[in-house]
Scaffold this motif. Structure first.
Motif, PDB file in Angstrom:
ATOM      1  N   PRO A 167     -18.207 -15.830 -35.666  1.00 31.78           N
ATOM      2  CA  PRO A 167     -16.828 -15.353 -35.611  1.00 31.78           C
ATOM      3  C   PRO A 167     -16.121 -15.282 -36.961  1.00 31.78           C
ATOM      4  N   ALA A 168     -16.306 -16.293 -37.822  1.00 33.57           N
ATOM      5  CA  ALA A 168     -15.650 -16.281 -39.129  1.00 33.57           C
ATOM      6  C   ALA A 168     -16.142 -15.104 -39.968  1.00 33.57           C
ATOM      7  N   ALA A 169     -17.448 -14.861 -39.938  1.00 30.20           N
ATOM      8  CA  ALA A 169     -18.012 -13.728 -40.676  1.00 30.20           C
ATOM      9  C   ALA A 169     -17.544 -12.415 -40.064  1.00 30.20           C
ATOM     10  N   ALA A 170     -17.415 -12.391 -38.732  1.00 34.65           N
ATOM     11  CA  ALA A 170     -16.945 -11.187 -38.042  1.00 34.65           C
ATOM     12  C   ALA A 170     -15.515 -10.855 -38.455  1.00 34.65           C
ATOM     13  N   MET A 171     -14.677 -11.880 -38.580  1.00 36.46           N
ATOM     14  CA  MET A 171     -13.302 -11.665 -39.009  1.00 36.46           C
ATOM     15  C   MET A 171     -13.259 -11.081 -40.417  1.00 36.46           C
ATOM     16  N   THR A 172     -14.063 -11.616 -41.304  1.00 38.46           N
ATOM     17  CA  THR A 172     -14.128 -11.110 -42.673  1.00 38.46           C
ATOM     18  C   THR A 172     -14.588  -9.657 -42.699  1.00 38.46           C
ATOM     19  N   ALA A 173     -15.589  -9.337 -41.875  1.00 39.62           N
ATOM     20  CA  ALA A 173     -16.144  -7.985 -41.840  1.00 39.62           C
ATOM     21  C   ALA A 173     -15.125  -6.970 -41.346  1.00 39.62           C
ATOM     22  N   VAL A 174     -14.399  -7.312 -40.286  1.00 41.81           N
ATOM     23  CA  VAL A 174     -13.459  -6.333 -39.726  1.00 41.81           C
ATOM     24  C   VAL A 174     -12.244  -6.149 -40.637  1.00 41.81           C
ATOM     25  N   LEU A 184     -13.048 -12.001 -31.705  1.00 34.26           N
ATOM     26  CA  LEU A 184     -12.453 -13.145 -32.387  1.00 34.26           C
ATOM     27  C   LEU A 184     -11.714 -14.068 -31.416  1.00 34.26           C
ATOM     28  N   ALA A 185     -11.434 -15.272 -31.906  1.00 34.08           N
ATOM     29  CA  ALA A 185     -10.708 -16.241 -31.093  1.00 34.08           C
ATOM     30  C   ALA A 185      -9.715 -17.012 -31.944  1.00 34.08           C
ATOM     31  N   ALA A 186      -8.641 -17.427 -31.299  1.00 28.74           N
ATOM     32  CA  ALA A 186      -7.661 -18.373 -31.834  1.00 28.74           C
ATOM     33  C   ALA A 186      -7.156 -18.022 -33.226  1.00 28.74           C
ATOM     34  N   ASN A 187      -7.326 -18.956 -34.195  1.00 31.88           N
ATOM     35  CA  ASN A 187      -6.749 -18.760 -35.521  1.00 31.88           C
ATOM     36  C   ASN A 187      -7.342 -17.558 -36.248  1.00 31.88           C
ATOM     37  N   LEU A 188      -8.561 -17.158 -35.883  1.00 29.84           N
ATOM     38  CA  LEU A 188      -9.168 -15.988 -36.514  1.00 29.84           C
ATOM     39  C   LEU A 188      -8.434 -14.709 -36.094  1.00 29.84           C
ATOM     40  N   ILE A 189      -7.926 -14.683 -34.866  1.00 27.28           N
ATOM     41  CA  ILE A 189      -7.106 -13.541 -34.426  1.00 27.28           C
ATOM     42  C   ILE A 189      -5.830 -13.497 -35.256  1.00 27.28           C
ATOM     43  N   LEU A 190      -5.193 -14.653 -35.435  1.00 29.37           N
ATOM     44  CA  LEU A 190      -3.958 -14.716 -36.209  1.00 29.37           C
ATOM     45  C   LEU A 190      -4.184 -14.248 -37.645  1.00 29.37           C
ATOM     46  N   LYS A 191      -5.272 -14.704 -38.250  1.00 31.56           N
ATOM     47  CA  LYS A 191      -5.571 -14.326 -39.633  1.00 31.56           C
ATOM     48  C   LYS A 191      -5.866 -12.833 -39.743  1.00 31.56           C
ATOM     49  N   ALA A 192      -6.618 -12.296 -38.773  1.00 29.28           N
ATOM     50  CA  ALA A 192      -6.939 -10.872 -38.789  1.00 29.28           C
ATOM     51  C   ALA A 192      -5.671 -10.036 -38.595  1.00 29.28           C
ATOM     52  N   ASN A 193      -4.817 -10.457 -37.671  1.00 28.54           N
ATOM     53  CA  ASN A 193      -3.552  -9.749 -37.445  1.00 28.54           C
ATOM     54  C   ASN A 193      -2.683  -9.759 -38.699  1.00 28.54           C
ATOM     55  N   ASP A 194      -2.642 -10.890 -39.386  1.00 28.77           N
ATOM     56  CA  ASP A 194      -1.853 -10.997 -40.621  1.00 28.77           C
ATOM     57  C   ASP A 194      -2.376 -10.054 -41.704  1.00 28.77           C
ATOM     58  N   ALA A 195      -3.680  -9.753 -41.621  1.00 30.83           N
ATOM     59  CA  ALA A 195      -4.301  -8.862 -42.612  1.00 30.83           C
ATOM     60  C   ALA A 195      -4.223  -7.394 -42.201  1.00 30.83           C
ATOM     61  N   GLY A 196      -3.532  -7.122 -41.091  1.00 29.54           N
ATOM     62  CA  GLY A 196      -3.345  -5.742 -40.666  1.00 29.54           C
ATOM     63  C   GLY A 196      -4.248  -5.280 -39.547  1.00 29.54           C
ATOM     64  N   ALA A 197      -5.180  -6.122 -39.112  1.00 32.24           N
ATOM     65  CA  ALA A 197      -6.055  -5.766 -37.991  1.00 32.24           C
ATOM     66  C   ALA A 197      -5.283  -5.927 -36.686  1.00 32.24           C
ATOM     67  N   LYS A 198      -5.447  -4.979 -35.792  1.00 35.88           N
ATOM     68  CA  LYS A 198      -4.676  -4.987 -34.546  1.00 35.88           C
ATOM     69  C   LYS A 198      -5.530  -5.402 -33.350  1.00 35.88           C
ATOM     70  N   THR A 199      -4.941  -6.208 -32.484  1.00 36.19           N
ATOM     71  CA  THR A 199      -5.635  -6.635 -31.270  1.00 36.19           C
ATOM     72  C   THR A 199      -5.762  -5.448 -30.310  1.00 36.19           C
ATOM     73  N   ILE A 200      -6.978  -5.209 -29.851  1.00 36.74           N
ATOM     74  CA  ILE A 200      -7.228  -4.116 -28.907  1.00 36.74           C
ATOM     75  C   ILE A 200      -7.012  -4.612 -27.479  1.00 36.74           C
ATOM     76  N   VAL A 201      -7.681  -5.691 -27.112  1.00 40.63           N
ATOM     77  CA  VAL A 201      -7.486  -6.313 -25.796  1.00 40.63           C
ATOM     78  C   VAL A 201      -7.750  -7.805 -25.902  1.00 40.63           C
TER      79      VAL A 201
END
Length: 313
Positions: A167-174, A184-201
């Motif tokens: 998951p951590a590597a997946a967050m970095t990749a996306v 992704l899960a939990a804090n990784l979703i928050l970090k990805a969202n903060d970086a501009g990645a949008k939650t699909i579902v």
């Protein structure tokens, strides 16, 4: 008189030996912080297991194994006694492969903290994932979420390029745009969202995630008192969290590298619990049917036989 003294000494020695035999020299258990495994974090950070077994000099061996599949393999080989946190998709797949594994107690129903997240700059839907690269951990509830979401759109896992990734590597990749979407899960979703990645579902409407503590059956049979004590400590950790929520959130925030406010959001989406109910058993039956239907599990198991009595009371 001397004979009586010798007999008493022998009896005491035999009693001490018997007592020692009831406990292992060490207990190996996972330390898995993600998604937001607050019981596991609190139990380790406060030394609760160490305190519970100090009179028996039992060593607590904390193992960082984040993958449910790898946890199952470690239990099958005898290298791991407890998975403090395992998703039920991994549990079912491990059991279907013949792994002697069982549920010891409940942990969480984290419906709000699992998601498929798209790369920054695009507002993707599930249907848009056709032909795209999706990264994330195989053999987990996140994998199950991906399959379920695709299926609802008339697609299958073969319609995407699914790459197995931590998951951590997946967050970095996306976030870097090297993948179109990530599981992704939990804090990784928050970090990805903060970086501009949008939650699909999220899981809502697709799967009902359930995290449980699992045990190697041989351990539970060989050391029943030690097994019961580990379960009791895990439940005591949850009771402590509920009674000391602010302090628990500070501990969780520090371990996860998030703010206390973010930890509170993760707490609210985690659905912590300890005792399984009939609804949990029914959900496991439903999950097994889904996993079998979609080729994620090759052989069915008796779901009720996977749940030890301790998990239901």
């Amino acid at each position: 008189m001397r004979i009586k003294s010798i007999a008493a000494a022998l009896l005491m020695a035999a009693s001490a030996a018997l007592s020692a035999a009831q406990f292992p020299e060490s207990i190996s258990i996972t330390y898995v912080k993600a998604p937001f495994n607050l019981q596991n974090i609190v139990m380790k950070e406060r030394g609760m297991l160490e305190e519970a077994f100090k009179n028996e000099n039992v060593k607590i061996d904390w193992r960082v194994i984040n993958s449910g599949a790898q946890q199952g393999q470690a239990m099958a080989s005898g290298d791991l006694d407890f998975s403090a946190v395992m998703n039920t998709a991994s549990l079912l797949m491990a059991a279907g492969a013949g792994n002697p594994i069982a549920v010891a107690t409940g942990v969480a129903h984290p419906k709000g903290i699992f998601a498929i997240v798209g790369k920054p700059g695009e507002a993707l839907s599930v249907k848009d994932l056709k032909g795209k690269t999706v990264v994330g951990p195989k053999g987990t509830v996140l994998h199950q979420l991906l399959v379920a979401a695709l299926k609802q759109e008339g697609l299958s896992i073969s319609d995407v390029d699914f790459v197995n990734m931590d998951p951590a590597a997946a967050m970095t990749a996306v976030v870097a745009g090297k993948a179109d979407a990530a599981l992704l899960a939990a804090n990784l979703i928050l970090k990805a969202n903060d970086a501009g990645a949008k939650t699909i579902v999220t899981c809502d409407g697709y799967v009902d995630p359930n995290l449980v503590m699992t045990v190697r059956r041989e351990f539970a049979q060989q050391y029943p008192e030690a097994y019961d004590r580990v379960v009791a400590v895990n439940r005591a950790a949850l009771a402590w969290i509920r009674a000391n929520k602010d302090e628990a959130l500070r501990i969780g925030a520090k371990a996860q590298g998030v703010t206390v406010e973010e930890a509170a959001k993760l707490y609210d989406g985690s659905g912590f619990y300890d005792t399984l109910t009939d609804a949990d058993i029914a959900s496991l039956e439903k999950d097994q049917a889904f996993l079998l239907e979609n080729g994620m599990m090759q052989k069915s198991v008796d779901v009720k036989s996977l749940i030890l009595p301790s998990a239901l009371k």
